[in-house]
Write an enzyme that holds these catalytic residues in place. Structure first.
Site, PDB file in Angstrom:
ATOM      1  N   GLY A  75       0.825  -1.210   0.000  1.00  0.00           N
ATOM      2  CA  GLY A  75       0.000   0.000   0.000  1.00  0.00           C
ATOM      3  C   GLY A  75       0.851   1.249   0.000  1.00  0.00           C
ATOM      4  O   GLY A  75       1.845   1.320   0.719  1.00  0.00           O
ATOM      5  N   CYS A  76       0.481   2.215  -0.832  1.00  0.00           N
ATOM      6  CA  CYS A  76       1.160   3.512  -0.832  1.00  0.00           C
ATOM      7  C   CYS A  76       0.110   4.610  -0.706  1.00  0.00           C
ATOM      8  O   CYS A  76      -1.076   4.358  -0.923  1.00  0.00           O
ATOM      9  CB  CYS A  76       2.000   3.706  -2.098  1.00  0.00           C
ATOM     10  SG  CYS A  76       1.055   3.944  -3.607  1.00  0.00           S
ATOM     11  N   PRO A  77       0.506   5.820  -0.331  1.00  0.00           N
ATOM     12  CA  PRO A  77      -0.466   6.884  -0.080  1.00  0.00           C
ATOM     13  C   PRO A  77      -1.380   7.200  -1.255  1.00  0.00           C
ATOM     14  O   PRO A  77      -2.575   7.391  -1.076  1.00  0.00           O
ATOM     15  CB  PRO A  77       0.414   8.088   0.268  1.00  0.00           C
ATOM     16  CG  PRO A  77       1.647   7.483   0.828  1.00  0.00           C
ATOM     17  CD  PRO A  77       1.867   6.230   0.046  1.00  0.00           C
ATOM     18  N   GLY A 126      -1.845   5.148  -3.917  1.00  0.00           N
ATOM     19  CA  GLY A 126      -2.531   3.901  -4.228  1.00  0.00           C
ATOM     20  C   GLY A 126      -2.844   3.723  -5.695  1.00  0.00           C
ATOM     21  O   GLY A 126      -3.821   3.065  -6.053  1.00  0.00           O
ATOM     22  N   THR A 169       1.513   0.462  -5.225  1.00  0.00           N
ATOM     23  CA  THR A 169       0.792  -0.597  -4.530  1.00  0.00           C
ATOM     24  C   THR A 169       0.711  -1.854  -5.383  1.00  0.00           C
ATOM     25  O   THR A 169       1.013  -2.964  -4.939  1.00  0.00           O
ATOM     26  CB  THR A 169      -0.631  -0.118  -4.179  1.00  0.00           C
ATOM     27  OG1 THR A 169      -0.540   1.025  -3.341  1.00  0.00           O
ATOM     28  CG2 THR A 169      -1.420  -1.205  -3.461  1.00  0.00           C
TER      29      THR A 169
END
Length: 470
Positions: free
Chosen positions: A9-11, A13, A17
């Site tokens: 998950g990344c900010p 997304g 991700t």
């Protein structure tokens, strides 16, 4: 067959991700291992891990800059890696997970206890990125609504009852008004779970009302999270009152403390900092504009969606609420250039790229047009020493030109698709020219520095074959 589970998950997304998830799945397949990956992207949680799957797993891989509900994995060996490492070194990550000893993990009380010093140091960054991940949809939706209102004229929204006024109310009056409280609330949520949400939202709303902006929201979020966590951990209560603690006592006390500190202690100094920074940005001379554009542009290309890239993006997005639009223009333009430059390089120097890389170049071009900088990652991972400096120089040139030419962008995302909205971009011709120049600079540098595929295999300076990055 051993089973593994993972969460990515990344900010934002959008890209990291799913690129990390795909790389891990391919590596697991090569090792003959069963792997299920839960992704936490822009559309929410997909492929959620069940309790049964977690219990049956030999180990857990966590590659995320957002909250992943780690308490689910208590008693399991956990391997934590940055998203970039999961994408570029997926085979190593899978091997590390397979090497874990379940018996050793059972003796560890919780995942938090087994964190390394490096992971602990990255905690505040993860909390910040968790808040940013929840804020971005509001900023994007609000920014596009505001941009659409300009279709009817740059000041058409001032006429009450018109569609332009309604769009501005949705975007600026509502979505942007929620931006700072949501940022603050979910920073606090990442630190203290549900106990931090109420004081975080309240602190963020106060930051907005006091004029402390996104900086105030960040401070309020961390303050709320740690205050709520402190009360939850260190306030002993009689057994009869313990049940009221999460519902009444923690929200009340933490909100009271955070609220009073924001009003009487923190709010005014941060407001002064925001006012001074906004005034400085609005009055930038040519020299300062060049340096700011250079720095933002280079940051966008340095790690292509990683912490440095997101720091530049978060800074620019935060300024939209203060009606400072220049840095956002420089940031988006610079973020588009790396994949666009690599696409152009694969066209003008075909002999220096494998057939697979030329195909990847086509995809990179589309991603670049959409402002998805991650499209450049496969090329950077395969030949970092030559590619990354080329990308940084091209993006820095674009960022500097965008700032010097006074370009401004009111929408925080969308790539070329936003350019078609009237008045969304100020000095549109110069903006497109800045992107084009940076793209050409990147392509020329890459083609000049890059070796032909047959020469790359024997390079000892950091180049790797493209198969090793998949």
């Amino acid at each position: 067959m051993k089973r593994l589970v993972a969460v990515t998950g990344c900010p934002t997304g959008i890209a990291h991700t799913f690129m990390a998830a795909e790389a891990l799945q391919q590596a697991a397949k090569q090792h003959g291992v069963s792997l299920k990956v839960e992704t936490r992207g822009a559309t929410g949680v997909e492929n959620r891990l069940t309790e049964e799957e977690i219990q049956e797993a030999h180990a857990v891989i966590i590659s995320a800059d957002v909250d992943v509900e780690e308490e689910r994995f208590a008693g399991k060996p956990v391997v934590r890696v940055p998203l970039g490492e999961a994408i570029k070194k997926a085979n190593d990550v899978i091997e590390r997970a397979l090497a874990q000893s379940p018996r050793e993990a059972e003796a560890r009380p919780t995942p938090k206890k087994e964190e390394s010093k490096e992971a602990q140091r990255s905690g505040p960054y993860r909390h910040l990125m968790n808040g940013v991940s929840f804020m971005i949809p509001l900023v994007v939706a609000g920014g596009l609504m505001i941009a659409l209102s300009f279709v009817f004229g740059i000041k058409a929204f001032e006429q009450k009852g018109t569609l332009a006024a309604a769009l501005m109310d949705i975007g600026g009056g509502t979505a942007f008004a929620l931006m700072v409280p949501v940022l603050s609330g979910y920073i606090a949520y990442s630190i203290a779970d549900k106990a931090g949400l109420a004081p975080g939202l309240i602190g963020g709303m106060l930051a907005s009302k006091l004029g402390a902006g996104f900086l105030g929201g960040i401070v309020a979020g961390f303050l709320a999270g740690y205050v709520a966590q402190g009360i939850k951990t260190w306030l002993p209560l009689p057994k009869a009152l313990e049940r009221l603690k999460p519902i009444v006592i923690i929200p009340f006390l933490s909100s009271l403390i955070v609220g009073l500190l924001m009003i009487y202690v923190i709010g005014a100094p941060i407001k002064n900092i925001m006012t001074a920074m906004t005034a400085w940005l609005q009055s930038l001379g040519t020299a300062n504009a060049v340096w700011l554009g250079l720095v933002l542009g280079a940051m966008m290309a340095f790690d292509m969606g990683g912490p440095v890239n997101k720091a530049a993006y978060t800074f620019s997005v935060g300024l939209l609420g203060s009606q400072v639009y220049g840095p956002m223009a420089a940031t988006m333009a610079a973020g588009m250039v790396p994949p666009l430059g690599l696409w152009l390089a694969t066209l003008i120097a075909k002999s220096k790229f494998s057939e697979e890389e030329r195909e990847a170049g086509k995809a990179a071009g589309i991603l670049g047009l959409s402002f998805i900088t991650e499209g450049a990652i496969p090329f950077a991972a395969a030949d970092p020493i030559r590619v990354i400096p080329s990308l940084m120089i091209g993006s820095a040139v674009t960022g500097a030109l965008s700032m010097v030419w006074g370009c401004a962008l009111r929408a925080p995302h969308g790539g070329v698709f936003v350019l078609a909205i009237p008045h969304a971009v100020e000095r549109l011709g110069y903006y497109v020219l800045a992107i084009a120049i940076g793209t050409v600079v990147t392509a020329l540098l890459v083609t000049w520095l890059k070796r032909k595929p047959t020469e790359q295999g024997g390079n000892e300076n950091g180049s790797q074959n493209s198969d090793q990055t998949r």
